[in-house]
Design a protein around this motif. Structure first.
Motif, PDB file in Angstrom:
ATOM      1  N   ILE A 262       0.852  -1.180   0.000  1.00 47.84           N
ATOM      2  CA  ILE A 262       0.000   0.000   0.000  1.00 47.84           C
ATOM      3  C   ILE A 262       0.893   1.236   0.000  1.00 47.84           C
ATOM      4  N   ASP A 263       0.298   2.378  -0.321  1.00 44.68           N
ATOM      5  CA  ASP A 263       1.092   3.590  -0.490  1.00 44.68           C
ATOM      6  C   ASP A 263       1.293   4.370   0.799  1.00 44.68           C
ATOM      7  N   GLN A 264       0.255   4.424   1.648  1.00 45.92           N
ATOM      8  CA  GLN A 264       0.362   5.254   2.834  1.00 45.92           C
ATOM      9  C   GLN A 264      -0.649   4.808   3.888  1.00 45.92           C
ATOM     10  N   VAL A 265      -0.250   4.870   5.150  1.00 41.07           N
ATOM     11  CA  VAL A 265      -1.153   4.659   6.277  1.00 41.07           C
ATOM     12  C   VAL A 265      -1.543   6.033   6.797  1.00 41.07           C
ATOM     13  N   VAL A 266      -2.840   6.320   6.819  1.00 44.01           N
ATOM     14  CA  VAL A 266      -3.318   7.665   7.139  1.00 44.01           C
ATOM     15  C   VAL A 266      -4.301   7.611   8.305  1.00 44.01           C
ATOM     16  N   HIS A 267      -4.077   8.437   9.302  1.00 49.26           N
ATOM     17  CA  HIS A 267      -5.013   8.557  10.419  1.00 49.26           C
ATOM     18  C   HIS A 267      -6.360   9.043   9.900  1.00 49.26           C
ATOM     19  N   ARG A 268      -7.410   8.567  10.523  1.00 60.04           N
ATOM     20  CA  ARG A 268      -8.758   8.884  10.034  1.00 60.04           C
ATOM     21  C   ARG A 268      -9.022  10.389   9.961  1.00 60.04           C
ATOM     22  N   LYS A 269      -8.514  11.144  10.918  1.00 60.49           N
ATOM     23  CA  LYS A 269      -8.770  12.587  10.919  1.00 60.49           C
ATOM     24  C   LYS A 269      -8.088  13.304   9.752  1.00 60.49           C
ATOM     25  N   ASP A 270      -7.090  12.638   9.132  1.00 62.80           N
ATOM     26  CA  ASP A 270      -6.359  13.252   8.021  1.00 62.80           C
ATOM     27  C   ASP A 270      -6.813  12.747   6.656  1.00 62.80           C
ATOM     28  N   LEU A 271      -7.764  11.819   6.622  1.00 66.04           N
ATOM     29  CA  LEU A 271      -8.155  11.201   5.356  1.00 66.04           C
ATOM     30  C   LEU A 271      -8.781  12.202   4.390  1.00 66.04           C
ATOM     31  N   LYS A 272      -9.667  13.055   4.880  1.00 66.20           N
ATOM     32  CA  LYS A 272     -10.357  13.985   3.988  1.00 66.20           C
ATOM     33  C   LYS A 272      -9.365  14.894   3.286  1.00 66.20           C
ATOM     34  N   GLU A 273      -8.465  15.495   4.045  1.00 61.37           N
ATOM     35  CA  GLU A 273      -7.482  16.402   3.458  1.00 61.37           C
ATOM     36  C   GLU A 273      -6.547  15.667   2.501  1.00 61.37           C
ATOM     37  N   THR A 274      -6.136  14.448   2.883  1.00 67.50           N
ATOM     38  CA  THR A 274      -5.221  13.667   2.038  1.00 67.50           C
ATOM     39  C   THR A 274      -5.877  13.311   0.708  1.00 67.50           C
ATOM     40  N   ILE A 275      -7.121  12.841   0.757  1.00 70.25           N
ATOM     41  CA  ILE A 275      -7.826  12.442  -0.465  1.00 70.25           C
ATOM     42  C   ILE A 275      -8.105  13.644  -1.352  1.00 70.25           C
ATOM     43  N   ALA A 276      -8.509  14.757  -0.749  1.00 70.12           N
ATOM     44  CA  ALA A 276      -8.758  15.967  -1.541  1.00 70.12           C
ATOM     45  C   ALA A 276      -7.481  16.405  -2.251  1.00 70.12           C
ATOM     46  N   ARG A 277      -6.355  16.355  -1.560  1.00 68.11           N
ATOM     47  CA  ARG A 277      -5.077  16.765  -2.162  1.00 68.11           C
ATOM     48  C   ARG A 277      -4.680  15.824  -3.296  1.00 68.11           C
ATOM     49  N   LEU A 278      -4.855  14.519  -3.090  1.00 66.45           N
ATOM     50  CA  LEU A 278      -4.529  13.546  -4.129  1.00 66.45           C
ATOM     51  C   LEU A 278      -5.400  13.741  -5.369  1.00 66.45           C
ATOM     52  N   CYS A 279      -6.683  13.961  -5.150  1.00 62.57           N
ATOM     53  CA  CYS A 279      -7.601  14.106  -6.281  1.00 62.57           C
ATOM     54  C   CYS A 279      -7.323  15.388  -7.063  1.00 62.57           C
ATOM     55  N   ARG A 280      -7.000  16.470  -6.367  1.00 61.62           N
ATOM     56  CA  ARG A 280      -6.643  17.700  -7.076  1.00 61.62           C
ATOM     57  C   ARG A 280      -5.394  17.490  -7.919  1.00 61.62           C
ATOM     58  N   LEU A 281      -4.438  16.742  -7.356  1.00 68.36           N
ATOM     59  CA  LEU A 281      -3.206  16.468  -8.091  1.00 68.36           C
ATOM     60  C   LEU A 281      -3.483  15.613  -9.327  1.00 68.36           C
ATOM     61  N   LEU A 282      -4.262  14.538  -9.146  1.00 70.42           N
ATOM     62  CA  LEU A 282      -4.521  13.612 -10.250  1.00 70.42           C
ATOM     63  C   LEU A 282      -5.460  14.211 -11.301  1.00 70.42           C
ATOM     64  N   MET A 283      -6.313  15.141 -10.882  1.00 71.35           N
ATOM     65  CA  MET A 283      -7.225  15.804 -11.826  1.00 71.35           C
ATOM     66  C   MET A 283      -6.636  17.091 -12.379  1.00 71.35           C
ATOM     67  N   ASN A 284      -5.432  17.443 -11.885  1.00 68.11           N
ATOM     68  CA  ASN A 284      -4.748  18.664 -12.327  1.00 68.11           C
ATOM     69  C   ASN A 284      -5.609  19.900 -12.077  1.00 68.11           C
ATOM     70  N   VAL A 285      -6.181  19.972 -10.857  1.00 67.89           N
ATOM     71  CA  VAL A 285      -7.009  21.101 -10.450  1.00 67.89           C
ATOM     72  C   VAL A 285      -6.330  21.795  -9.275  1.00 67.89           C
TER      73      VAL A 285
END
Length: 304
Positions: A262-285
């Motif tokens: 797997i790529d990363q172990v993320v605490h639950r409180k940090d999941l929203k911010e982590t996923i939003a950042r990844l999606c912006r990066l992958l969508m180039n937004v």
């Protein structure tokens, strides 16, 4: 005199007991599985079902997942297709239809998936969450159709697709029809890949069996919650098969991270911010553009 005593014991005493009796809710406290610490239920709920102190991540319901992820806790429920309730007329200790009725009454959900469409960090997103409380989040026809409908929604609205997996594997009561969902969901993931839409998987405790062998391990990025059990066959089965003691933490999220599964172990409180950042990066937004209406088609979320 005897009549007076009867009157006192049968009438007065029960009334006094009732007067001073205190009703204590059964779920007032939660015991930490790691440390045995007793914590107020409300405190754990407000902490996203993570035990304060030990940081043990408890199981989280699918509706709670969506509420924690979507901006302002609002989203649009994606309607899920109906499937035959008991295609094989299966019965073990109970009839399969009776097990389904019990699971639906317990969770308030038609099956083991809930799909939502809304915004995360300002970016439109489609999220699928498995409900472990519904027959251990097992993969059957309804769950397979729900996952595919979520992928189709992401394709239609041109959004990332995020999966929160939690499952004991394929649903034995549906036999081969359950196993057929593995290739069907794999095809749905390939369609997302062909459309160049991000597919992010968050592996939660536990993710096992046929779910691990199909869509749960096909993400562009694999995140996991701390301590999550992620495997095909559990450690006890493996130990009994090879007759050897397994390493400490074998098949847990941290072990898999160290071994490149797997790529990363993320605490639950940090999941929203982590996923939003990844999606912006992958969508180039860019982060600023994600909050603008013209950045992408904006959903109109409603309280769920």
């Amino acid at each position: 005199m005897v009549e007076a005593m009867n009157w006192i014991s049968e009438v007065v005493r029960p009334k006094i007991k009732t007067l001073f009796k205190r009703e204590t809710p059964e779920n007032l406290w939660i015991k930490c599985p790691d440390t045995g610490q007793m914590v107020f239920h409300k405190e754990v709920e407000q902490n996203l079902w993570v035990i304060p102190g030990s940081e043990h991540h408890l199981k989280m319901s699918a509706p709670a997942r969506l509420k924690a992820m979507f901006d302002e806790g609002t989203w649009i429920d994606v309607p899920l297709p109906e499937v035959p309730a008991d295609p094989l007329k299966f019965r073990d200790e109970k009839r399969y239809v009776d097990r389904l009725k019990e699971a639906r009454a317990k969770t308030g959900m038609p099956d083991a998936f809930k799909i939502g469409f809304g915004r995360v960090g300002g970016l439109p997103m489609t999220i699928a969450a498995q409900e472990f409380g519904f027959m251990a989040g097992s993969l059957g026809m309804a769950a397979g159709e729900a996952f595919i409908r979520g992928a189709e929604t992401a394709l239609e609205k041109r959004t990332p697709y995020v999966l929160f997996s939690a499952s004991g594997g394929a649903r034995m009561q549906e036999g081969i029809l359950s196993l057929m969902q593995m290739p069907r969901t794999t095809v749905a993931v390939r369609r997302l890949n062909a459309a160049r839409l991000p597919y992010i998987v968050v592996l939660t405790n536990p993710t096992t069996g046929g779910v691990t062998a199909s869509y749960a391990m096909l993400g562009d990025v694999h995140l996991a919650e701390p301590g999550a059990l992620i495997c095909f066959a559990g450690p006890r089965v493996i130990e009994q098969t090879i007759r050897e003691k397994l390493p400490d933490g074998f098949q847990r999220a941290e072990y898999l991270r160290e071994h490149g599964m797997i790529d990363q172990v993320v605490h639950r409180k940090d999941l929203k911010e982590t996923i939003a950042r990844l999606c912006r990066l992958l969508m180039n937004v860019p982060a600023e553009a994600a909050k603008k209406p013209e950045a992408a088609p904006a959903p109109q979320p409603e309280p769920a």
